[in-house]
Structures are given as C-alpha cells and as structure tokens.
Design an enzyme around this catalytic site. Structure first.
Site, PDB file in Angstrom:
ATOM      1  N   ASP A 147      -4.551  10.039  10.006  1.00 45.40           N
ATOM      2  CA  ASP A 147      -3.164   9.479  10.363  1.00 45.40           C
ATOM      3  C   ASP A 147      -2.757   9.798  11.457  1.00 45.40           C
ATOM      4  OD1 ASP A 147      -2.462   7.703   8.164  1.00 45.40           O
ATOM      5  OD2 ASP A 147      -2.494   9.473   6.923  1.00 45.40           O
ATOM      6  N   GLU A 172       0.889  -1.166   0.126  1.00 40.42           N
ATOM      7  CA  GLU A 172       0.021  -0.077  -0.014  1.00 40.42           C
ATOM      8  C   GLU A 172       0.981   1.105  -0.037  1.00 40.42           C
ATOM      9  OE1 GLU A 172      -3.129   1.776   3.254  1.00 40.42           O
ATOM     10  OE2 GLU A 172      -2.574  -0.351   3.368  1.00 40.42           O
TER      11      GLU A 172
END
Lengths: 413, 270
Positions: free
Chosen positions: B65, B54
């Site tokens: 994040d 990924e």
C-alpha cells in the site's frame, strides 16, 4: 552468566544428530514449517531470478574465486579469533574467544553478504541496489559495495535509527548512497524493510533488494547464510588451531540473525558443541518492550517468511524494543526458528537493564546486546557463577540512553 | 478457475456483464475512521454503482500500500480497530445491499485468528471471499481448503511480471475473479493507467480466467472507461479512501457515481 536452560526438544536434536542426518546446507524454501514465500505475486519473478542467479553462481568457480578474492583483499578476511584472556579470568576461568567480525572492512560482518549479493546484482544486470538498515552497519556495507562495483544505492533507515546512528548516516552519504529516513510505524528496522519492499516492487526491473539479514522470502535466508558461512568456517578452523579441539559452546546475538547463522552453521553437526543465541531483552521481557521473537513470539508471517514473530492477538506486528538498533526487529530468520524448535540452538533473551541489576539472575554482559556488530564467537561458555558482577552496574547504568517514549498499544504478544 | 456455482463475486460481475458493462469494485478500509463510518461508506458505495466492495483489514505492515491507504489504516488501528470488527462491517453492508463484499487482507491476521475460524466467520457475515495481496497459491493450501469448505471466493493476484506458468497456476487456484495489478508498484493514484494492464488481462484470459479485474492506480472516470473496454471489472482504492478522508460518506457516494459513469462499453452490448 547462567547457562541458558535447554528446551525440552534438545533430545530431539540429539537424536537427529545421532541419526547421521546433517543440519548443514539447508537450502530452503522451508526450514521445518518456517520460511517460504509469503510475498506479493509482483515480486515472485524477481525472487526466482535471484534464486536462479544465486544457484548458478554458487556452482561457478569463477564467482567463488571472485568472492574469495574480495573477502581476502577487500574485506580483510580471515577475521581474527582473539582470546579474551582478562574476560576469561574475570568470568571464572573458561577460555573465551571472540570472532572479530568488527575488524572487517566497514566494521561488521555485514560486508560478507553484501559483497556476495552485489556481485549477483551485477550478474543480473541490475544497476541499482536498495537496502534497509537498522544500526547502519548493513547500510554502510551496502553503500560501500555499491561504490566498489559502480551501482546506485538507496538505503532505507528508520527515522529513529537515523537519529541514534547519525554517524553511520554520514558514512553512507559520504560513500555516495541516498539515505531515506522512514517515518512510518515504529520508525525502525521493520518499517525500513516495508519501504524497501515498496521500492523493490516498483523498481524491480533495474533494482536488486540487498536484504541484510537471513530472513525474508526464499531464497534470502539460505542465500544470506551462505555468504556468512565463512564466519563459522574460519572460527572452527581457528579454534582447532589455537586450542586443539572444538569449543564447548558458541554463542551470538540474534536480531534477524545473519551473524549468528553464519557462525552457527559450521558447528551445527558438531553435537558436542552447544549453541546459544541471545535475543534482545529490551527493557525486560516482562515489560513487553523487547525484541525476543523466538523466546516470546509465536509463528506468523512478516516480510515474506513464516517465523517466530512478535505479534498481538490480532496478528498485528508488535513493535520491538532494543537499545541496539541492529537487534530491534520483531521477527527472526526462519532457520533460527527451526533450529530453536528442534533444540539445536538455545535461545535466551538478555536485557541490558536487568543485566546491570544485582537482583536479576541474568548476568549476560550488556555489551552483547548493545553492539550492532556483536562479536560473534565465545568459544567456551562462561560458568554459571561469576566471581564479580560484570560489568560494574553503576558504570553501565549511567551510559544507558533513556528508553524511547513512543505511545503504543499494549496488547499481549 | 475452480468450479463453484455459488461464487458471489462471479455472480456480481456477471450481472454487470449482462448489462453490457464492466463491474465496479470499490475498496475501503474497515474501521476508517471508525467501524460504523466504514459501514456507511460501504453502503454508499453499493448504492451509487459499485457491484463489488472490497473491505480492507488495517494491518501494521502493509507493504503493497501507498501513502493514502497506509495513513488511513494506521489511523484505524490507532482508533482501536480490532480484526474481528471486519465481520461487523461485512455484515453491516451485506444486510442492506446486493453488493458482493470481499475482504482484502494481508495474511498474518488471518493466520493468527486461524484460517478456518476466519473463513467460517466471514461466511457467516455474508462475505464473498478474500483478496490476498501477500498470499500466493503456492503457500495457500490451508486457505484453499477452508474456502472450499465455506464456499468463499479466492482472489489471487497476477502481475505484469507473472510468467505464463504462474498465470496459469494462479488462474486455476482462483475463484470469483483474478485480480490483475495494472503496474509494478503499490497502491496509489497515478496520472495514467499503465499500458501493461491490457496485455496482462489478455494473457490472464488466455490462461483460462473467465473474469479478470484490474486494480492499482485507477482513480478517475477516464481510467475506468479505459479499463472497462477490456477488463471484466475495475478496482478503485486510494481515490475512494481519499474521498472518505476529505468528504466522508457523501464524497464516497459522489465519486462512486462519477466512476460508474465510465463503465459502459461502447457500443453497449446486451
């Protein structure tokens, strides 16, 4: 002040209005091609819960009565509509009225939305609210409502904003809120929203995100507007009472645009009333250091909504610039993007620096861009030529803080 | 799940399944610390046991994040990362490995380039598809059209908070696999894997998903072992990014090898 030039789509808006269709009460999730829910799946259930609670509350006379009672007996509404006679005289004779949202409890319009959402948080059984703040007005309002209703409150605020609005940090702490300085990115409003979203996705079980502007994912734009509509409703009744007619124009500053949409909403269907939005011109739109998302941005998605956005050719958000912490946001509420596109609202960037310069044609008073709690209504548009420069350039120039010197990439927005 | 016999991500997961184990999916940001280093790290991932890779596009506002990935992607952007470089990273890895390479991206950079153009270039680079953390199927009409046109996988996310209706809708819209976030939160290493993950995987399978992979907070071989017992794939992000930060390509290779040891189900099935 020069009358802002209208967009070519003005005719489209006129046609829209002549067709009898209303621009009021747009419910979202979309405003034309703007709005929506560009959000992580983790938060969709929470957004649905907020939407459902809001829709039910809106239709519940008990909720509306509770809100009206708080507006009257806690915030001090209705706020005054004050004619600024000396300013009117100075500006050439047009009658200018100020909608005094600064007179509300906590000192800005932000309390309108905060009380509404805090009541919803209680209805949802949440025990904790989080908020982002730029100038600190929304943070102070959130801390106040949380104290009033017995909710824990955490406010995310860019470290840069904590510094330039230290007094508001102290007020929030005094009210029992925890202020978290955000050191990511540009350390301003957008980064505070990023961290608030990270908190929300982690603590959504017991936490409501008390978003402070008419932006973000559905239902926030329509919901925040609903709680601020009182500004325009009062202003419209007050101007009719004081002058016997509708104003020629209304105008407001636009950062995210909650004060502006609250004011504009009452006048959207009054086709004789021109509507002007002023975006923060920062160091001047030609410098790239500004916060004029509608004027110079292009559609993109940030913080859950598709709207005009200051972005570079890679789609990275460009850091906005305004000496007003409250206007320092690189996007704008989606309904404003729509209203600008169809020409119902004319948007113009205004720069405090250039406004002080005799060589620059823009003579918008810099006070409008400097104040985090911008007075929300000028009921009559000033004429295009001014008898004297206003305010005196020298006085303002010396009062201006130095522009931030943060290194940044300089790509086109 | 949408039918597409050519799904590269599904094929990679099925190869692992045929070996009696879950697939290992490793995340690395493109351009961190620079473009070539991220290609090298991706190759090290593939050669040490990752079945799918990924590649994240560094973005200015990564709301899903945590601190480790934020720091890495902020540094990549500061080092001059440009979005179009992600195609070089994908091509650089697919040229020399068999791993399926997906791009993980927040939506605005794709929208800015143009969804069709982005999709075309990703397919040309040999990419398998996209993982889209802030794009839900409700807003994805343009991407669904482009991904069908170019034969790309559409990996949408499901969360412990997803309703049964949304699980079913998301499963239908997905291709390749469905990404189950193990916990309500953002990326970053955690002590233990949330108990909500196993139930979410079961519910997502029940909603019709053939392949469900689990990510968020997965950082140790023990976590991998625990998740591999019930999921089709295990996704590791922040721990690998920290390995790049602290030890470069060699550290990525070593951690990947350690993580992949946790994949085999007991007892092994053929």
């Amino acid at each position: 002040m020069d009358a802002p030039t209208s967009k070519p789509e003005q005719n489209a808006a006129d046609a829209f209005l002549q067709g009898g269709a209303s621009l009021r009460n747009a419910s979202g999730p979309y405003f034309g091609s703007y709005g929506g829910r560009w959000m992580p799946e983790s938060l969709i259930a929470a957004l649905d819960e907020v939407q459902d609670t809001f829709e039910k509350a809106k239709a519940d006379p008990e909720f509306i009565a509770q809100l009206n009672d708080l507006n009257k007996n806690y915030s001090g509404r209705p706020s005054l509509l004050t004619e600024a006679k000396r300013f009117s005289q100075h500006a050439g004779g047009a009658r200018i009225f100020l909608k005094r949202e600064d007179l509300n409890h906590t000192g800005s319009h932000k309390i309108n939305n905060v009380l509404g959402q805090a009541l919803l948080a209680k209805r949802m059984g949440k025990t904790r609210v989080i908020a982002e703040t730029g100038a600190g007005q929304h943070g102070v309002a959130s801390a106040t409502a949380a104290a009033l209703l017995g909710l824990e409150c955490v406010v995310y605020m860019g470290a840069e904003d904590c510094r330039r609005q230290a007094l508001n940090v102290a007020r929030m702490q005094l009210l029992g809120a925890t202020v978290v300085p955000v050191t990511n990115g540009s350390q301003t409003l957008k980064d505070a929203i990023n961290d608030a979203l990270r908190d929300w996705v982690t603590n959504v079980e017991n936490t409501h995100y008390l978003l402070g502007t008419a932006a973000g994912a559905h239902p926030f734009p329509a919901m925040v507007r609903f709680f601020h509509e009182v500004i325009g409703e009062e202003a419209r009744a007050q101007i009719l009472e004081q002058t016997g007619k509708l104003p020629d124009a209304v105008c407001a500053c636009i950062g995210g645009g909650s004060n502006a949409i609250g004011l504009f909403h009452a006048f959207l269907d009054d086709s004789s009333v021109k509507i002007y939005g002023f975006e923060a011109g920062g160091d001047g739109v030609e410098t790239g250091r500004h916060a004029a998302a509608i004027t110079l941005g292009r559609p993109g998605v940030l913080h859950g909504a598709r709207s005009y956005l200051m972005q570079d050719e890679d789609g990275q958000t460009v850091e906005s610039h305004s000496i007003s912490a409250g206007l320092d946001y690189p996007s704008v509420g989606p309904e404003h993007s729509y209203l600008a596109d169809i020409g119902r609202v004319s948007c113009t960037p205004t720069s405090p620096i250039s406004a002080a310069s005799a060589t620059n044609p823009s003579r918008t008073p810099k006070r409008w861009t400097r104040s985090g709690s911008c007075a929300a209504l000028k009921a009559s548009c000033p004429p295009s030529s001014l008898p004297t420069p206003w305010p005196a350039p020298s006085r303002w120039a010396s009062a201006l803080p130095k522009a931030r010197q943060t290194p940044r990439r300089s790509r086109s927005s | 799940m949408s039918e597409n016999t050519a799904s590269k991500a599904a094929a990679a997961i099925d190869r692992a399944k045929a070996e009696g184990r879950a697939a290992l999916i490793g995340y690395l940001p493109a351009g961190y610390p620079d473009v070539q280093a991220s290609i090298d790290a991706g190759i090290a991932l593939a050669r040490n046991g990752a079945d799918l890779i990924e590649i994240g596009i560094p973005y200015s506002d990564p709301v899903m994040d945590g601190p480790v990935i934020q720091a890495a992607t902020t540094e990549a952007i500061a080092n001059g990362f440009r979005v179009a470089s992600v195609f070089d990273v994908v091509a650089g890895i697919t040229a020399v490995t068999d791993a399926a390479v997906l791009v993980m991206t927040y939506w605005n950079p794709v929208m800015r380039m143009g969804v069709d153009e982005f999709s075309r270039r990703l397919a040309e680079a040999g990419g398998a598809g996209l993982i889209t953390p802030d794009l839900i199927p409700d807003e994805a009409a343009e991407w669904i059209e482009a991904s069908d046109k170019y034969g790309l996988d559409r990996v949408f996310l499901v969360a412990p908070s997803s309703t049964p209706e949304r699980l079913e809708m998301t499963v239908k819209a997905s291709r390749g696999f469905v990404y189950a976030v193990s916990i309500m939160g953002i990326t970053g290493t955690r002590q233990a894997v949330s108990g909500s993950a196993e139930k979410l995987v079961a519910d997502t399978h029940a909603a019709g998903a053939e392949r469900v992979c689990v990510g968020l907070g997965v950082s140790t071989p023990e976590h991998v072992r625990e998740i591999a017992a019930y999921a089709d794939g295990v996704i590791v992000g922040s721990a690998l990014v920290a390995a790049v930060r602290d030890g470069g390509v060699d550290a990525v290779g070593k951690l990947t090898k350690d993580l992949s040891a946790g994949l085999r189900r007991e007892p092994a099935q053929a």
